[in-house]
Design a protein around this motif. Structure first.
Motif, PDB file in Angstrom:
ATOM      1  N   GLY B  79       1.332   1.757   1.211  1.00  0.00           N
ATOM      2  CA  GLY B  79       0.739   0.620   1.904  1.00  0.00           C
ATOM      3  C   GLY B  79      -0.506   0.173   1.173  1.00  0.00           C
ATOM      4  N   ARG B  80      -1.327  -0.645   1.835  1.00  0.00           N
ATOM      5  CA  ARG B  80      -2.573  -1.050   1.200  1.00  0.00           C
ATOM      6  C   ARG B  80      -3.517   0.148   1.143  1.00  0.00           C
ATOM      7  NH1 ARG B  80      -4.005  -6.636   1.669  1.00  0.00           N
ATOM      8  NH2 ARG B  80      -2.207  -7.872   2.240  1.00  0.00           N
ATOM      9  N   ASP B  82      -6.741   0.394   0.980  1.00  0.00           N
ATOM     10  CA  ASP B  82      -7.945   0.375   1.808  1.00  0.00           C
ATOM     11  C   ASP B  82      -7.600   0.631   3.271  1.00  0.00           C
ATOM     12  OD1 ASP B  82      -6.716  -2.119   1.926  1.00  0.00           O
ATOM     13  OD2 ASP B  82      -8.579  -3.182   2.334  1.00  0.00           O
ATOM     14  N   VAL B  83      -6.443   0.130   3.702  1.00  0.00           N
ATOM     15  CA  VAL B  83      -5.988   0.393   5.072  1.00  0.00           C
ATOM     16  C   VAL B  83      -5.722   1.882   5.237  1.00  0.00           C
ATOM     17  CG1 VAL B  83      -4.067   0.079   6.656  1.00  0.00           C
ATOM     18  CG2 VAL B  83      -5.050  -1.897   5.498  1.00  0.00           C
ATOM     19  N   ALA B  84      -5.041   2.469   4.253  1.00  0.00           N
ATOM     20  CA  ALA B  84      -4.729   3.895   4.301  1.00  0.00           C
ATOM     21  C   ALA B  84      -6.015   4.712   4.413  1.00  0.00           C
ATOM     22  CB  ALA B  84      -3.954   4.307   3.059  1.00  0.00           C
TER      23      ALA B  84
END
Lengths: 308, 270, 278
Positions: B79-80, B82-84
């Motif tokens: 996934g992204r 930064d989200v992770a």
């Protein structure tokens, strides 16, 4: 029913307050969060909670409104990040880091200067928040600020969407992408300032990023992503509150587990769930705009724009 | 200022600054500021958990910072990133909150990890920290060239048979190692400032990778030493000085960069 | 061809044999075969989106093919083949990174090595010479991120060249360059082929700038490819067979134009530029 809801869940005033505040925060965070994730500003979204905390500590020291302290520190922090950083993601990350580091230092100073509160107590209060000790005025403040933030996001909707797809195209169409970016970051700052004082900085980040990122994985238009993120956010918050309330009755010691633990776990689970390849493909195929699923992201993003 | 408990403070801060300067150089280069913030913060949950079951908090810190590093790296792959990172961080913090809720006993001790206690370092703690520091420094020196190439042109590195994701994971593990040793000393919040400010400033002054790495260490040492001196003299918290000086170094670096560019343009015009 | 078949096979630097690739049911490459021989300049020509980058990724071992095989110097390719130099498409180097052009070229020599770099005088001399070969001496001490697209391209070529590969792969190196830089890069690569006997495989969506230097061409469209010398491939009958309908090849002042008949079915054709002005 009795199995699910332990005694007094609905008649408890602090539970009702928590449910209302949680819903408001979840909706505002979802709308802002979708664009935060699209613009890769998760780091700023999280860092501003710590920056806001500094404002809270300063406000306590000078004896002014803590809510004002949170929000103004967060806004000043966001402004500094925008002033130092540029459109380059890596440099923006560093700008965020520098501001965060400086704010943390200031936090240490104010917490030390303010001898009336113990450092650890204040830190814990700010970090973990307390959704159960909601007062009527917090709900009112949150509703007014939340409505204002939603209005700003609605107004900036189309330019934000286009800049998220491509800053070049947006700039070529005469959109002032830097101004839009600044306005959005300020809206993000107000959101984070509000949510971190209302529900604590852990939950602020979790509700900002989690539901939005999960929703973006399984939807192909931004309107649907925001709607789904709202639904997921409210569901996670309410379920979390329920579990936290019930958890008092789970163990013999009567130590309730914190509400943030439950809400974050649900959000995290939702994010993992929506990442399952089978689920993502299924949702991707539902919409007529995505092409064979080979490289859905860019086409779908631009298709999403066209349809709105 | 140079006697008694202060000796330990000087020694340990020197070790911390060297590690922060070296690891931070690549944190900044690779745009890993968020993981560098998330790993130390998330790791504190480990200390809370360790206190709960009654083992050494340092072990808890180590296990959880390693978990955070691996979690960020494997979630970020799908996934992204930064989200992770954000979700891994809040999950660990929430776990920490859950651990703390089950016992009130160790609360001040664990929350103290957020800001650290530079002046309270015991002599017997210096050796394990120094050992971990050596591991971190050796790891960064070993991976220097692959790290440099994968962060600059990952496509080329891949074509040469390197695996950027593997190198990324290795780097996050080094970061976790650095976290474990530094958090009890300067705190989760301030180790981050040390890993960003001095390295980001260092590269404003030079274009040579080796020199920038050295400058990053020197600036980190400067920041920490002057912070300790100021804190000792003023009795204000050392964290305030570390945070401010790191940001100040970066400001000076950026100003220098702008001035140097203007100078070279004027020279070119002549 | 007077060279016996067996000897020719053994000599090929790169053999692409019956390679197919499909992503979730969509065929990107459909049984593509060609080879690249030492000291030859081969152009991989096709409009955007026909699978050139995918083909290069297969050759580099970064993408698995569903059929066929790739052989480098007669052996099946391994992941870390240092006999291939690679210059990727549209690199955007971070201007904040403290790495000079000189450092990036030196990394071409030893980026796989561990430990802090300590380069011998001979190695520094080699870096110097390679920089000179690509005319990059004047900006050798500038940060790579601050260089122009053409300059970055040259530094990346030097980075690939310094380990003395047998094959140099370049993915659309001429896209987004101004005409003068295009000429300079093409001349530079031609010199590399002649001086070092390196085989060059360069992908491009426009072939006219390559016509003077190209020994062979691999023309890709619709996932299929035709290869041979320019005269063998850029012909109306060959390209018509490849496209599956009639196209004309016009020669005009030393430039080549591939055009479709007005009203021809164009839905299976690549995007506009190939058919308008190639």
């Amino acid at each position: 029913m009795q199995l699910l809801f332990e005694p007094g869940f609905f008649s408890n005033a602090s539970v009702r307050g928590a449910l209302v505040l949680g819903a408001i925060v979840a909706v505002v965070s979802a709308a802002v969060g979708v664009f935060t994730v699209l613009r890769s500003q998760s780091f700023a979204g999280h860092a501003l909670t710590d920056v806001a905390t500094t404002g809270g500590a300063a406000a306590t020291y000078y004896g002014v409104s803590v809510l004002a302290g949170f929000i103004s520190a967060s806004v000043i922090g966001a402004g500094s990040i925008e002033a130092i950083g540029t459109h380059r993601v890596r440099r923006r990350d560093i700008a965020t880091g520098i501001v965060l580091g400086a704010a943390t230092g200031l936090s240490a100073l104010f917490l030390w200067l303010d001898s009336s509160t113990s450092t650890t107590g204040a830190t814990q209060q700010i970090l973990f928040g307390s959704i159960f000790s909601v007062t009527g005025s917090t709900v009112l403040d949150a509703s007014i600020l939340g409505a204002a933030i939603l209005l700003v996001v609605a107004l900036l909707w189309r330019p934000l969407l286009l800049s998220a797809v491509s800053t070049e195209i947006a700039a070529a169409r005469g959109i002032r992408t830097k101004l839009i970016g600044l306005l959005f970051t300020l809206a993000l700052a107000v959101t984070v300032g509000l949510t971190s004082i209302a529900i604590g900085s852990i939950l602020s980040t979790a509700l900002l990023i989690g539901p939005a990122a999960a929703a973006l994985r399984v939807t192909r238009t931004v309107v649907r992503a925001v709607s789904l993120a709202c639904a997921l956010g409210i569901a996670a918050t309410w379920l979390g509150i329920l579990f936290a309330y019930d958890s008092k009755y789970w163990s013999s010691s009567g130590n309730a587990l914190p509400v943030s633990f439950f809400i974050v776990s649900i959000v995290f689970f939702l994010y993992l769930l929506t990442g399952l390849p089978a689920l993502r493909r299924r949702f991707a195929r539902r919409t007529p705009t995505s092409v064979q699923g080979t490289r859905p992201a860019p086409q779908a993003a631009s298709a999403a724009m066209r349809t709105q | 200022m140079f006697s008694g408990f202060m000796v330990n403070a000087w020694e340990i801060s020197t070790i911390v600054a060297i590690v922060a300067g070296m690891v931070g150089f690549f944190v900044v280069l690779r745009g890993s500021a968020f993981p560098a913030h998330a790993i130390p913060n998330g790791a504190f949950a480990g200390a809370a958990g360790a206190s709960l079951v009654g083992i050494d908090p340092l072990v808890g810190l180590g296990v959880f910072s390693l978990l955070a590093a691996l979690g960020i790296s494997s979630l970020g792959r799908r996934g992204r990133p930064d989200v992770a990172t954000a979700l891994a961080l809040v999950m660990m913090l929430a776990l920490g909150a859950a651990f703390l809720s089950q016992t009130r006993e160790f609360e001040p001790q664990v929350l103290g990890l957020l800001f650290g206690d530079l002046f309270g370092v015991e002599t017997r703690k210096i050796l394990p920290i120094a050992l971990l520091a050596v591991v971190c420094v050796l790891a960064v020196a070993t991976l220097f060239r692959p790290l440099l190439l994968t962060s600059l042109v990952p496509e080329v590195a891949m074509a040469r048979g390197m695996r950027p994701h593997l190198i990324d994971t290795a780097f996050l593990v080094v970061l976790a190692c650095a976290t474990t040793m530094t958090v009890p000393v300067v705190g989760a919040l301030l180790i981050f400032a040390l890993m960003i400010g001095p390295p980001a400033a260092a590269r404003c002054f030079t274009s040579r990778p080796g020199v920038a790495l050295g400058a990053s260490v020197v600036l980190a040492l400067l920041a920490v030493w002057s912070s300790i001196a100021c804190a000792y003299l003023s009795n204000w918290p050392v964290g305030f000085f570390v945070g401010t000086f790191c940001a100040g170094l970066y400001a000076i670096g950026r100003i220098y960069e702008v001035l140097a560019a203007a100078m070279s343009r004027r020279l070119a015009l002549r | 061809m007077s060279v016996p078949e067996v000897v020719r096979e053994a000599r090929a630097v790169l053999e692409v044999d019956d390679v197919s690739v499909s992503f979730s049911g969509r065929t990107i490459l459909d049984h593509v075969s060609f080879e690249v021989r030492p000291g030859e300049f081969t152009g991989l020509i096709g409009s955007n989106g026909v699978g050139k980058t995918t083909l290069l990724r297969v050759i580099l071992g970064l993408q698995k093919s569903s059929t066929g095989a790739v052989r480098i110097l007669g052996a099946p390719r391994s992941r870390s083949s240092r006999s291939i130099g690679y210059v990727p498409q549209k690199v955007l180097l971070d201007p904040d990174v403290p790495v000079r052009a000189r450092d990036l070229v030196a990394l071409g020599l030893d980026a796989h090595r561990i430990g802090l770099p300590r380069r011998s005088a001979a190695q520094r001399e080699l870096v110097e010479r390679t920089l000179d070969e690509v005319d990059a001496t004047s900006f050798a001490d500038a940060r790579v991120g601050s260089l122009s697209g053409g300059e970055q391209q040259r530094v990346l070529i030097a980075h690939a060249l310094i380990s003395r590969p047998q094959l140099l792969l370049l993915d659309e190196p001429l896209a987004n360059l101004d005409p003068k830089s295009v000429q300079e890069i093409v001349a530079l690569l031609h010199r590399v082929v002649i001086d070092h006997g390196v085989a060059v495989l360069l992908s491009a969506h426009e072939m006219n700038s390559l016509l003077p230097v190209m020994d062979r061409v691999v023309y890709v469209t619709g996932g299929r490819a035709a290869s041979g010398t320019t005269d063998e491939v850029i012909r109306s009958d060959v390209l018509s067979a490849l496209y599956g309908h009639h196209v004309d090849v016009l020669q005009l002042h030393g430039r080549v134009l591939v055009v479709a008949e007005p009203g021809a079915a164009t839905d299976d054709l690549p995007a506009h530029p190939t058919l308008q002005l190639d």
